[in-house]
Scaffold this motif. Structure first.
Motif, PDB file in Angstrom:
ATOM      1  N   GLU A 148      46.199  70.849 -38.868  1.00  0.00           N
ATOM      2  CA  GLU A 148      45.436  69.651 -39.230  1.00  0.00           C
ATOM      3  C   GLU A 148      44.004  69.806 -38.763  1.00  0.00           C
ATOM      4  OE1 GLU A 148      48.874  66.230 -38.880  1.00  0.00           O
ATOM      5  OE2 GLU A 148      47.764  66.768 -37.070  1.00  0.00           O
ATOM      6  N   ASN A 149      43.070  69.568 -39.688  1.00  0.00           N
ATOM      7  CA  ASN A 149      41.649  69.662 -39.353  1.00  0.00           C
ATOM      8  C   ASN A 149      41.296  71.001 -38.716  1.00  0.00           C
ATOM      9  OD1 ASN A 149      41.238  66.964 -40.270  1.00  0.00           O
ATOM     10  ND2 ASN A 149      41.992  66.228 -38.298  1.00  0.00           N
ATOM     11  N   GLY A 150      41.931  72.063 -39.202  1.00  0.00           N
ATOM     12  CA  GLY A 150      41.617  73.400 -38.709  1.00  0.00           C
ATOM     13  C   GLY A 150      42.238  73.751 -37.375  1.00  0.00           C
ATOM     14  N   ILE A 151      43.086  72.878 -36.831  1.00  0.00           N
ATOM     15  CA  ILE A 151      43.754  73.135 -35.551  1.00  0.00           C
ATOM     16  C   ILE A 151      45.247  73.356 -35.817  1.00  0.00           C
ATOM     17  CG2 ILE A 151      44.302  72.233 -33.245  1.00  0.00           C
ATOM     18  CD1 ILE A 151      41.303  72.774 -33.683  1.00  0.00           C
ATOM     19  N   VAL A 152      45.777  74.431 -35.269  1.00  0.00           N
ATOM     20  CA  VAL A 152      47.179  74.793 -35.477  1.00  0.00           C
ATOM     21  C   VAL A 152      47.950  74.559 -34.189  1.00  0.00           C
ATOM     22  CG1 VAL A 152      48.761  76.630 -36.197  1.00  0.00           C
ATOM     23  CG2 VAL A 152      46.430  76.558 -37.124  1.00  0.00           C
ATOM     24  N   ARG A 153      49.117  73.928 -34.345  1.00  0.00           N
ATOM     25  CA  ARG A 153      50.006  73.744 -33.200  1.00  0.00           C
ATOM     26  C   ARG A 153      51.450  73.815 -33.676  1.00  0.00           C
ATOM     27  NH1 ARG A 153      52.134  68.698 -33.115  1.00  0.00           N
ATOM     28  NH2 ARG A 153      51.036  67.134 -34.350  1.00  0.00           N
ATOM     29  N   ALA A 154      52.318  74.255 -32.790  1.00  0.00           N
ATOM     30  CA  ALA A 154      53.737  74.407 -33.118  1.00  0.00           C
ATOM     31  C   ALA A 154      54.441  73.054 -33.075  1.00  0.00           C
ATOM     32  CB  ALA A 154      54.397  75.361 -32.137  1.00  0.00           C
ATOM     33  N   LEU A 155      55.420  72.912 -33.954  1.00  0.00           N
ATOM     34  CA  LEU A 155      56.284  71.732 -33.939  1.00  0.00           C
ATOM     35  C   LEU A 155      57.611  72.036 -33.256  1.00  0.00           C
ATOM     36  CD1 LEU A 155      55.677  70.393 -37.562  1.00  0.00           C
ATOM     37  CD2 LEU A 155      54.711  69.510 -35.413  1.00  0.00           C
ATOM     38  N   VAL A 156      57.872  73.312 -33.025  1.00  0.00           N
ATOM     39  CA  VAL A 156      59.077  73.735 -32.303  1.00  0.00           C
ATOM     40  C   VAL A 156      58.655  74.622 -31.141  1.00  0.00           C
ATOM     41  CG1 VAL A 156      60.622  73.543 -34.292  1.00  0.00           C
ATOM     42  CG2 VAL A 156      59.482  75.699 -33.838  1.00  0.00           C
ATOM     43  N   SER A 157      59.412  74.567 -30.078  1.00  0.00           N
ATOM     44  CA  SER A 157      59.075  75.347 -28.884  1.00  0.00           C
ATOM     45  C   SER A 157      59.702  76.735 -28.929  1.00  0.00           C
ATOM     46  CB  SER A 157      59.565  74.621 -27.626  1.00  0.00           C
ATOM     47  OG  SER A 157      60.985  74.666 -27.566  1.00  0.00           O
ATOM     48  N   ARG A 158      59.193  77.585 -28.082  1.00  0.00           N
ATOM     49  CA  ARG A 158      59.758  78.928 -27.931  1.00  0.00           C
ATOM     50  C   ARG A 158      61.232  78.820 -27.538  1.00  0.00           C
ATOM     51  NH1 ARG A 158      56.994  83.405 -24.120  1.00  0.00           N
ATOM     52  NH2 ARG A 158      55.300  82.697 -25.406  1.00  0.00           N
ATOM     53  N   ASP A 159      61.549  77.927 -26.603  1.00  0.00           N
ATOM     54  CA  ASP A 159      62.935  77.767 -26.159  1.00  0.00           C
ATOM     55  C   ASP A 159      63.850  77.367 -27.312  1.00  0.00           C
ATOM     56  OD1 ASP A 159      62.332  78.459 -23.566  1.00  0.00           O
ATOM     57  OD2 ASP A 159      62.323  76.407 -22.808  1.00  0.00           O
TER      58      ASP A 159
ATOM     59  N   LEU B  20      54.945  78.752 -42.587  1.00  0.00           N
ATOM     60  CA  LEU B  20      55.604  78.104 -41.444  1.00  0.00           C
ATOM     61  C   LEU B  20      55.334  76.605 -41.430  1.00  0.00           C
ATOM     62  CD1 LEU B  20      55.114  80.760 -38.625  1.00  0.00           C
ATOM     63  CD2 LEU B  20      57.166  80.283 -39.977  1.00  0.00           C
ATOM     64  N   SER B  21      54.202  76.190 -41.958  1.00  0.00           N
ATOM     65  CA  SER B  21      53.907  74.766 -42.080  1.00  0.00           C
ATOM     66  C   SER B  21      54.866  74.111 -43.071  1.00  0.00           C
ATOM     67  CB  SER B  21      52.459  74.574 -42.524  1.00  0.00           C
ATOM     68  OG  SER B  21      52.164  73.212 -42.685  1.00  0.00           O
ATOM     69  N   GLU B  22      55.086  74.763 -44.194  1.00  0.00           N
ATOM     70  CA  GLU B  22      56.007  74.247 -45.212  1.00  0.00           C
ATOM     71  C   GLU B  22      57.436  74.155 -44.693  1.00  0.00           C
ATOM     72  OE1 GLU B  22      55.344  77.024 -48.391  1.00  0.00           O
ATOM     73  OE2 GLU B  22      53.572  75.945 -49.127  1.00  0.00           O
ATOM     74  N   ARG B  23      57.787  75.023 -43.756  1.00  0.00           N
ATOM     75  CA  ARG B  23      59.147  75.026 -43.189  1.00  0.00           C
ATOM     76  C   ARG B  23      59.264  74.163 -41.943  1.00  0.00           C
ATOM     77  NH1 ARG B  23      59.375  81.087 -43.354  1.00  0.00           N
ATOM     78  NH2 ARG B  23      60.563  80.957 -41.449  1.00  0.00           N
ATOM     79  N   GLY B  24      58.185  73.476 -41.572  1.00  0.00           N
ATOM     80  CA  GLY B  24      58.244  72.556 -40.442  1.00  0.00           C
ATOM     81  C   GLY B  24      58.203  73.207 -39.081  1.00  0.00           C
ATOM     82  N   VAL B  25      57.713  74.437 -39.015  1.00  0.00           N
ATOM     83  CA  VAL B  25      57.638  75.157 -37.750  1.00  0.00           C
ATOM     84  C   VAL B  25      56.339  74.842 -37.013  1.00  0.00           C
ATOM     85  CG1 VAL B  25      57.580  77.460 -36.687  1.00  0.00           C
ATOM     86  CG2 VAL B  25      59.130  76.994 -38.604  1.00  0.00           C
ATOM     87  N   LEU B  26      55.271  74.625 -37.802  1.00  0.00           N
ATOM     88  CA  LEU B  26      53.974  74.322 -37.213  1.00  0.00           C
ATOM     89  C   LEU B  26      53.235  73.338 -38.096  1.00  0.00           C
ATOM     90  CD1 LEU B  26      51.641  75.918 -39.017  1.00  0.00           C
ATOM     91  CD2 LEU B  26      52.502  77.867 -37.767  1.00  0.00           C
ATOM     92  N   VAL B  27      52.129  72.861 -37.572  1.00  0.00           N
ATOM     93  CA  VAL B  27      51.263  71.969 -38.342  1.00  0.00           C
ATOM     94  C   VAL B  27      49.829  72.460 -38.177  1.00  0.00           C
ATOM     95  CG1 VAL B  27      50.992  70.287 -36.477  1.00  0.00           C
ATOM     96  CG2 VAL B  27      50.691  69.560 -38.841  1.00  0.00           C
TER      97      VAL B  27
END
Length: 124
Positions: free
Chosen positions: A59-70, A50-57
């Motif tokens: 960094e430094n062991g912390i994961v967060r979404a780049l796109v929202s549920r909506d 999902l990181s490779e597809r730009g859905v999430l990132v």
């Protein structure tokens, strides 16, 4: 608009992420083991994919979404409507209501949504 494909298992993963982000990857592994029955390697594979597809990132062991549920739900709904009903929302509602009774609450909510849409001037 979000245009990438999210598969069912990835969507279930994203539900956990959206509910808990930003989240340490180790904690996400634990939640996926509990909620999805996944092994550590499966969770890290999905994070990478999902990181490779730009859905999430991640960094430094912390994961967060780049796109929202909506964003994902809107894109998936539009794809489903286009594929199954030729993009026709009335056709979808007609098919849905043939086998699922719409409650008064459902009808009122649909009416409210239509009124709001018209007030914005989008229904012209």
């Amino acid at each position: 608009m979000f245009e990438k494909e999210i598969f069912e298992s990835e969507y279930k993963f994203c539900l956990i992420l959206w509910e808990n982000e930003p989240i340490p990857s180790g904690e996400l592994v634990r939640l996926c083991a509990e909620g999805l029955g996944w092994k550590k390697s499966t969770t890290y594979t999905v994070i990478k994919r999902l990181s490779e597809r730009g859905v999430l990132v991640s960094e430094n062991g912390i994961v967060r979404a780049l796109v929202s549920r909506d964003e994902v739900q809107t894109a998936e709904s539009e794809k489903f409507l286009a594929r199954t009903f030729g993009g026709s929302l009335p056709s979808f509602i007609a098919a849905f209501s043939r086998s699922n009774a719409l409650s008064k609450k459902d009808i009122d909510e649909l009416r409210r949504m239509i009124d709001l849409y018209e007030e914005k001037g989008e229904g012209k």
